[in-house]
Design an enzyme around this catalytic site. Structure first.
Site, PDB file in Angstrom:
ATOM      1  N   GLU A  10       0.872  -1.165   0.000  1.00 26.07           N
ATOM      2  CA  GLU A  10       0.000   0.000   0.000  1.00 26.07           C
ATOM      3  C   GLU A  10       0.913   1.220   0.000  1.00 26.07           C
ATOM      4  O   GLU A  10       1.799   1.329   0.856  1.00 26.07           O
ATOM      5  CB  GLU A  10      -0.874  -0.012   1.263  1.00 26.07           C
ATOM      6  CG  GLU A  10      -1.853   1.131   1.256  1.00 26.07           C
ATOM      7  CD  GLU A  10      -2.774   1.143   2.476  1.00 26.07           C
ATOM      8  OE1 GLU A  10      -2.727   0.206   3.281  1.00 26.07           O
ATOM      9  OE2 GLU A  10      -3.517   2.133   2.593  1.00 26.07           O
TER      10      GLU A  10
ATOM     11  N   ARG B 239       5.204 -12.695   9.764  1.00 27.90           N
ATOM     12  CA  ARG B 239       5.917 -11.482   9.394  1.00 27.90           C
ATOM     13  C   ARG B 239       7.254 -11.438  10.130  1.00 27.90           C
ATOM     14  O   ARG B 239       7.472 -12.115  11.119  1.00 27.90           O
ATOM     15  CB  ARG B 239       5.085 -10.224   9.627  1.00 27.90           C
ATOM     16  CG  ARG B 239       4.602  -9.946  11.007  1.00 27.90           C
ATOM     17  CD  ARG B 239       3.949  -8.550  11.094  1.00 27.90           C
ATOM     18  NE  ARG B 239       2.889  -8.320  10.132  1.00 27.90           N
ATOM     19  CZ  ARG B 239       2.823  -7.236   9.346  1.00 27.90           C
ATOM     20  NH1 ARG B 239       3.741  -6.301   9.371  1.00 27.90           N
ATOM     21  NH2 ARG B 239       1.826  -7.075   8.518  1.00 27.90           N
TER      22      ARG B 239
ATOM     23  N   LYS C 134       4.248   0.867  10.062  1.00 28.35           N
ATOM     24  CA  LYS C 134       4.316   2.075   9.245  1.00 28.35           C
ATOM     25  C   LYS C 134       3.843   3.294  10.019  1.00 28.35           C
ATOM     26  O   LYS C 134       4.340   4.394   9.803  1.00 28.35           O
ATOM     27  CB  LYS C 134       3.433   1.911   8.014  1.00 28.35           C
ATOM     28  CG  LYS C 134       4.020   1.056   6.932  1.00 28.35           C
ATOM     29  CD  LYS C 134       3.122   1.173   5.721  1.00 28.35           C
ATOM     30  CE  LYS C 134       3.395   0.096   4.713  1.00 28.35           C
ATOM     31  NZ  LYS C 134       2.315   0.034   3.726  1.00 28.35           N
TER      32      LYS C 134
HETATM   33  P1  ATP Z   1      -0.381  -1.762   6.677  1.00 24.86           P
HETATM   34  O1  ATP Z   1      -1.223  -2.766   5.945  1.00 24.86           O
HETATM   35  O2  ATP Z   1      -0.616  -1.685   8.133  1.00 24.86           O
HETATM   36  O3  ATP Z   1      -0.321  -0.425   6.020  1.00 24.86           O
HETATM   37  P2  ATP Z   1       1.781  -3.479   5.958  1.00 24.86           P
HETATM   38  O4  ATP Z   1       3.068  -3.552   6.697  1.00 24.86           O
HETATM   39  O5  ATP Z   1       0.933  -4.671   5.843  1.00 24.86           O
HETATM   40  O6  ATP Z   1       1.080  -2.272   6.634  1.00 24.86           O
HETATM   41  P3  ATP Z   1       1.714  -3.280   3.100  1.00 24.86           P
HETATM   42  O7  ATP Z   1       2.133  -2.152   2.230  1.00 24.86           O
HETATM   43  O8  ATP Z   1       0.290  -3.682   3.039  1.00 24.86           O
HETATM   44  O9  ATP Z   1       2.107  -2.887   4.565  1.00 24.86           O
HETATM   45  O10 ATP Z   1       2.663  -4.527   2.869  1.00 24.86           O
HETATM   46  C1  ATP Z   1       2.929  -5.054   1.608  1.00 24.86           C
HETATM   47  C2  ATP Z   1       3.273  -6.496   1.733  1.00 24.86           C
HETATM   48  O11 ATP Z   1       4.396  -6.668   2.579  1.00 24.86           O
HETATM   49  C3  ATP Z   1       2.127  -7.282   2.328  1.00 24.86           C
HETATM   50  O12 ATP Z   1       1.961  -8.460   1.582  1.00 24.86           O
HETATM   51  C4  ATP Z   1       2.588  -7.561   3.727  1.00 24.86           C
HETATM   52  O13 ATP Z   1       2.061  -8.767   4.190  1.00 24.86           O
HETATM   53  C5  ATP Z   1       4.110  -7.615   3.583  1.00 24.86           C
HETATM   54  N1  ATP Z   1       4.741  -7.234   4.828  1.00 24.86           N
HETATM   55  C6  ATP Z   1       4.586  -6.092   5.507  1.00 24.86           C
HETATM   56  N2  ATP Z   1       5.285  -6.101   6.654  1.00 24.86           N
HETATM   57  C7  ATP Z   1       5.921  -7.287   6.714  1.00 24.86           C
HETATM   58  C8  ATP Z   1       6.805  -7.914   7.657  1.00 24.86           C
HETATM   59  N3  ATP Z   1       7.167  -7.308   8.777  1.00 24.86           N
HETATM   60  N4  ATP Z   1       7.265  -9.145   7.368  1.00 24.86           N
HETATM   61  C9  ATP Z   1       6.904  -9.763   6.236  1.00 24.86           C
HETATM   62  N5  ATP Z   1       6.078  -9.241   5.318  1.00 24.86           N
HETATM   63  C10 ATP Z   1       5.580  -8.016   5.541  1.00 24.86           C
END
Ligand code: ATP
Ligand code: MG
Length: 564
Positions: A35, A261, A271
């Protein structure tokens, strides 16, 4: 870098099995769906390495998809930075860059389709009431009074929602599933919200926006994704993912697979917190070298190779855990040890005058660029009467086992001579040592008759007249505790910030070969650690960021574990 992976990767096995059984027609298509509401961090790197890595390994492909369904927090700066970061990590989406917002019309039509099948309805309860009606983990929810609206009324209201007739929050479109489901996600989840907000790509074309739970499975299906890899918190959403695809009569049905994660010690990865640190100026920006953002790590001197090797090593599992920051540091050390040229840099200089070296004379000594890399060759190091050594390498009154410079004790200057301290110049008032006078033994030069003479200490040094001045920035963990969120009651995570995470050293003296350093090039400063030239050259100064110190606490942890 050799593949010394330890942890398993159960997803690799699933994909291999699917290929054998022909489950997805022999195809492997993954996606990385950020995102664009922040910068990528090392956790995202795990997901990127996994998605691109699996596809590469099995001859498939990976899409980069911006999951841009929430107009309020997203912007172009993030879209650009994410692309830069994925490329920097070494992955290529070729011509497969997509935006969920490209699918808004198709998603809308799917929602209309669900509504006309009686599988979705417009609810006019307030957000608070919707929450109240949802029930809890132990109590079932109850039906909204609007749940029994006719298909015609729902179709009409949804069209008017789209047309902008209603203010934010007055209606939502919900899936009609089961308010008594033991899985709260299945209790008529929201599919569309009214939000009168401009979107960074579609402008004012839309005032209703799909939720993640609705947009994500359909976007995956539109792109023909075979394996939709996501983090564990979506495990309970999987029945909804499958429901949306089935009820929308999607042409293809990707398989959602969840993995743990990455959590790292001594830092934060949310974030929201990263944005908070940046906005409150608790760090110098998204690329502050103390942050776990990819831009921060890059500026710090991390290499994509080291990050990829780290991600491969930690593998993917089904259970959440915390990885020690020391392990990440171990991987950058391993990589830089092989690749980074060695140079001499004195961070806190102390003047040393070699009394018996002729005034005005100088000579070039030969130094090895990288003992780990036979192709790296040698360079010339100028030597002269006045040098700098590290302040802490001299003690007038040495503690036990101090093998460095001290009155009467010989030490070797690396690639040069053995010297001995004969007198000290001190500040009369403070007693601080300002200058040390030594004599050198000309026979101890490399190749000389006394070259092999044993002394206990070897120091790094630079020739004062030939050295360049530089600024060096030292970094420590941004948070004091391994669990950054472990704070007392009433405190927020910033209570754990390490007040000493950043130290600026000015007046450092570095060898002149560094004049030619390119931004972001990495070096080992002998006996000090790995450093990287800061890319900001706007003020013409030489500024180095310490990537990591030399001492490998991870290797030590592993060793004691093995000895146990
Ligand atoms: P949010 O959804 O709260 O804004 P997010 O960390 O999930 O935050 P995204 O931009 O949706 O951010 O993440 C993109 C991809 O990266 C998603 O598939 C998510 O599952 C993966 N991702 C995010 N943080 C992690 C992490 N700490 N470890 C592994 N994968 C992650
Ligand atoms: Mg997310």
């Amino acid at each position: 870098m050799p593949d010394d992976s330890q942890a398993g990767n159960f997803i690799r096995e699933i994909v291999a099995t699917d290929l054998k059984t022909g489950k997805h027609g022999g195809r492997v298509v993954t996606r990385f769906p950020p995102e664009p509401n922040g910068y990528l961090h090392i956790g995202h790197a795990k997901s990127i390495c996994l998605n691109f890595g699996i596809a590469q390994e099995f001859g498939g492909s990976t899409n980069l998809r911006f999951d841009d369904t929430n107009p309020s927090k997203e912007n172009l700066e993030y879209v650009q930075a994410i692309q830069d970061d994925v490329r920097w990590l070494g992955f290529d989406w070729e011509n497969r860059m997509f935006y969920a917002s490209d699918y808004f019309e198709r998603l809308y039509l799917s929602a209309v389709h669900l509504t006309s099948k009686g599988k979705a309805y417009v609810d006019s309860l307030s957000a608070d009431d919707i929450r109240r009606y949802r029930g809890t983990l132990t109590e079932p929810g109850k039906d909204s009074p609007y749940r029994t609206r006719s298909v015609e009324e729902n179709i009409d209201l949804f069209a008017r929602m789209r047309a902008g007739e209603f203010p934010d929050g007055t209606h939502v479109l919900r899936a009609k599933i089961d308010m008594a489901s033991p899985n709260v996600n299945m209790r008529d989840p929201t599919l569309y919200r009214i939000r009168h907000a401009a979107h960074h790509r579609t402008g004012d074309a839309w005032c209703i926006y799909p939720t993640y739970d609705f947009a994500h499975p359909l976007s995956d299906a539109i792109e023909g994704i075979t394996h939709s890899l996501c983090t564990l918190e979506f495990e309970d959403h999987r029945p909804l993912y499958d429901w949306v695809l089935k009820e929308s009569d999607a042409q293809c049905h990707p398989q959602q697979i969840e993995f743990a994660r990455l959590n790292l010690s001594h830092t934060v990865m949310s974030k929201r917190k990263l944005l908070d640190l940046v906005e409150k100026k608790l760090v110098a920006g998204w690329d502050d070298p103390r942050l776990p953002t990819l831009q921060g790590l890059r500026r710090r001197g991390y290499t994509p190779e080291a990050i990829r090797a780290f991600c491969e090593h930690i593998g993917v599992a089904k259970r959440d855990g915390v990885v020690e920051m020391a392990l990440l540091e171990h991987f950058i050390r391993e990589d830089l040890n092989r690749r980074a040229p060695r140079v001499m840099a004195v961070l806190r200089p102390l003047r040393v005058v070699i009394d018996n070296y002729p005034e005005g004379a100088e000579e070039d000594l030969e130094a090895i660029n990288n003992p780990e890399d036979p192709n790296a060759g040698t360079r010339k190091l100028p030597f002269s009467r006045t040098l700098y050594i590290e302040h802490e390498d001299f003690r007038e009154v040495p503690p036990k086992k101090f093998f460095r410079l001290t009155p009467g004790q010989e030490v070797r200057l690396r690639y040069a001579y053995i010297i001995q301290c004969v007198s000290i110049v001190k500040d009369d008032r403070t007693g601080e040592v300002l200058e040390v006078h030594c004599t050198y033994d000309p026979e101890t030069r490399s190749g000389g008759p006394q070259a092999g003479r044993k002394v206990k200490g070897t120091l790094h040094w630079v020739s004062a007249a030939h050295a360049l001045e530089a600024e060096v920035r030292l970094y420590e963990h941004l948070f004091l505790k391994a669990d950054a969120g472990d704070v007392g009651e009433g405190l927020d995570y910033t209570a754990n910030l390490n007040p000493n995470s950043f130290e600026r050293l000015t007046g450092c003296q570095v060898e002149r070969t560094l004049a030619a350093a390119a931004p972001l090039s990495r070096y080992q400063f002998e006996r000090q650690g790995y450093f990287c030239l800061d890319p900001d050259t706007s003020d013409q100064k030489l500024v180095f960021n310490r990537t990591v110190a030399l001492r490998d606490s991870w290797a030590k942890i592993e060793k004691t574990q093995q000895e146990r």
